[in-house]
Enzyme design. Structure first.
Site: not given
Ligand code: PEP
Ligand code: MG
Length: 575
Positions: A506, A191, A459
């Site tokens: 995403c 993140h 993920d």
């Molecule tokens: C993902 O897991 O691709 C996602 C967009 O969620 P995050 O990165 O917030 O876990």
């Molecule tokens: Mg995720």
């Protein structure tokens, strides 16, 4: 001496500046027997006074960057410092026990911390214990004459060097002074990397030991394009980095010309280009980069930036601001994804062996402990729905029964609001993220009940490859172009289309320039990425032919056995 390091290029851009070490200093000390107690008292008074004025400065800065409410935590710290009872007890310990100020401070504050922490059913007192711990560290640092990093007070151009940066550390960085950051751990999808890209701060993560190699004030050259970090660069290296920075800026200017252009391929096929956001403030970057939608609003930052659970009204205001800011363009809001690496100071998450596989996201929302939080969020979203084009999605869905349970709660809250006479928009789409291989495999069944999919590859890749997205030692396994990942993604897209639904992505892969041609070929409908990648992706899509990309994707899916083979094929097809 010049030293060169290679890490993971996590956020584009180049910088040359002095290192600012954001590491916890060593605050160990020896207990000494002293005779001059007056001198120890004076040392204590001086450390308290310096800490007090330092906290005042930090608070003033926090008020302007984070707002009055978030800055109030520093008031609590200043109150601890000014407590005459505590100061008197520390001075009494100096005089009675004839010990140095460090030892007396530690003894008295430990006693208070112990008492407050013992009040396990009193959250207020527990917080006071945390305040005392924080303040003690600051005073101790001044007594020992060591520097306690205060990133809020940076007032010259620096490159931050840290073990890791939490999302809230990253949020506090002032772009005016922080020219880049370099960390020991983390990867492209951690993140801190995602936030660096949103803030447009160049970043290199996962260098292993930058905190050991770099010293305070040392000159660094950092390239978020290649992952290179040079300590004490030569004049020549500095000028090479400056040149690379200028070339990147020129490239960005070229992409900027596409801001208002349509996203169509060379043969006229349209793909939706969307951006990911973490706060309402990020909408500006979405519009500045010409994105057609918000494909992921990570609402957990609303919770992480607060001192307590955000109220329904607070959330309503945030969602309304985003919907209005997007002027009728679609906004996909993800319900809170707390857990994993995203914790809340006011919510007691259990310590887990594998937090990414643990109690997080929808799993919390559907539990007894999270039910109230979830309903509050859904009500705020439903109320805000009249201000734009809202789409809602649930994170970390493994089972169809989880989706059904969440949808049922959503319907209940919607019915309640309508019964109360509160207006709610028609036609809100409700979808899920596909982040868990189980859901990707069973996408055909999910597609019958959801309105859309958004593939969360950050993920999905870590769960499919069993490789922690935060761990640079296994980052070689984190392969977006591995044929196994491509097949899962293709399965999801085809399952959605078979039921007349749309599929977006995403995860960071949606903006990856090697992956985009493959995803176009598989027929992905919506691509959502860091706002800063949107124009580069539009530029790429414009020069590709959608039929040719279909051929590429089919070949990769049916013939490739390794990631390397896929990359070679993409290069051939996009030359
Ligand atoms: C993902 O897991 O691709 C996602 C967009 O969620 P995050 O990165 O917030 O876990
Ligand atoms: Mg995720």
């Amino acid at each position: 001496m010049t030293t060169m390091l290679k890490g993971i290029a996590a956020s584009s851009g180049v910088a040359v500046a002095k290192a600012y070490l954001l590491v916890q200093p060593d605050l160990s000390f020896e207990t000494k027997t002293i005779t001059d107690t007056a001198n120890e008292e004076a040392r204590l008074d001086a450390a308290l006074a310096t800490s007090q004025s330092e906290l005042q400065l930090i608070k003033d800065k926090a008020v302007t960057t984070l707002g009055e409410e978030a800055a109030s935590v520093f008031d609590a710290h200043m109150m601890v410092l000014a407590d005459p009872d505590m100061t008197a007890q520390i001075k009494a310990a100096i005089n009675d026990k004839k010990v140095n100020a460090e030892a007396a401070l530690k003894e008295v504050t430990d006693m208070f911390i112990g008492i407050f922490e013992g009040m396990t059913d009193n959250a207020y007192m527990q917080e006071r214990a945390a305040d005392i711990k924080d303040v003690t560290k600051r005073v101790l640092a001044h007594l020992l004459g060591v520097k306690l990093p205060s990133p809020a007070l940076i007032d010259e151009e620096v490159i931050i060097v840290a073990e890791d940066l939490t999302p809230s550390d990253t949020a506090q960085l002032d772009k005016k002074y922080v020219k880049a950051f370099v960390t020991n751990i983390g990867g492209r999808t951690s993140h801190s990397a995602i936030m660096a890209r949103t803030l447009e701060i160049p970043a290199v993560l996962g260098t292993n030991n930058i905190t050991e190699l770099a010293s305070e004030g040392q000159l660094l050259a950092v390239s978020g394009l290649t992952g290179e970090v040079i300590l004490d660069p030569t004049e020549e290296q500095q000028s090479e980095f400056h040149k690379a920075g200028e070339a990147y800026a020129a490239q960005k200017a070229e992409w900027a010309a596409l801001k208002d252009a349509e996203t169509v391929t060379a043969d006229g096929r349209h793909f939706e280009l969307a951006a990911n956001i973490g706060t309402p403030k990020d909408v500006e970057g979405v519009n500045d980069n010409g994105a057609e939608a918000v494909g992921l609003y990570r609402t957990e930052f609303l919770y992480m930036d607060a001192q307590d659970f955000p109220t329904e009204d607070d959330q309503y205001e945030a969602y309304k601001a985003v919907l209005e800011g997007m002027n009728g363009k679609p906004v996909v809001v993800r319900t809170m994804d707390i857990g994993g690496d995203k914790t809340l100071p006011y919510f007691d998450l259990p310590k887990e062996m594998n937090p990414f596989l643990g109690w997080r996201a929808l799993r919390i929302s559907l539990s007894t402990a999270g039910d109230g939080m979830f309903r509050t969020q859904l009500r705020a979203l439903l109320r805000a729905s009249v201000h734009g084009k809202l789409r809602i999605m649930f994170p970390m869905v493994a089972l169809l029964t989880e989706f059904r349970a969440a949808k049922k709660i959503y319907e209940e809250e919607k019915a309640k609001l309508i019964a109360e006479g509160v207006p709610v928009a028609d036609g809100i789409e409700v979808g899920i993220m596909i982040e868990i291989p189980a859901a990707a495999m069973l996408a055909d069944q999910f597609a019958k009940e959801v309105d859309f999919f958004s593939i969360g590859t950050n993920d999905l890749i870590q769960y499919t490859m069993a490789a922690d997205r935060m761990n640079e030692q296994v980052s070689y396994l984190y392969q977006p172009y591995n044929p196994s990942i491509l097949r899962l993604i293709n399965n999801v897209i085809k399952a959605a289309h078979a039921e007349g639904k749309w599929a977006g992505m995403c995860g960071e892969m949606a903006g990856d320039q090697t992956a985009v041609p493959l995803l176009m070929g598989m027929g992905l409908d919506e691509f959502s990425m860091s706002a800063t990648s949107v124009l580069q992706t539009r530029s790429l899509m414009k020069r590709l032919d959608s039929k040719k990309m279909e051929e590429l994707a089919n070949k990769a899916l049916s013939e490739c056995a390794t990631m390397e083979e896929v990359v070679t094929l993409v290069e051939e097809y996009t030359k």
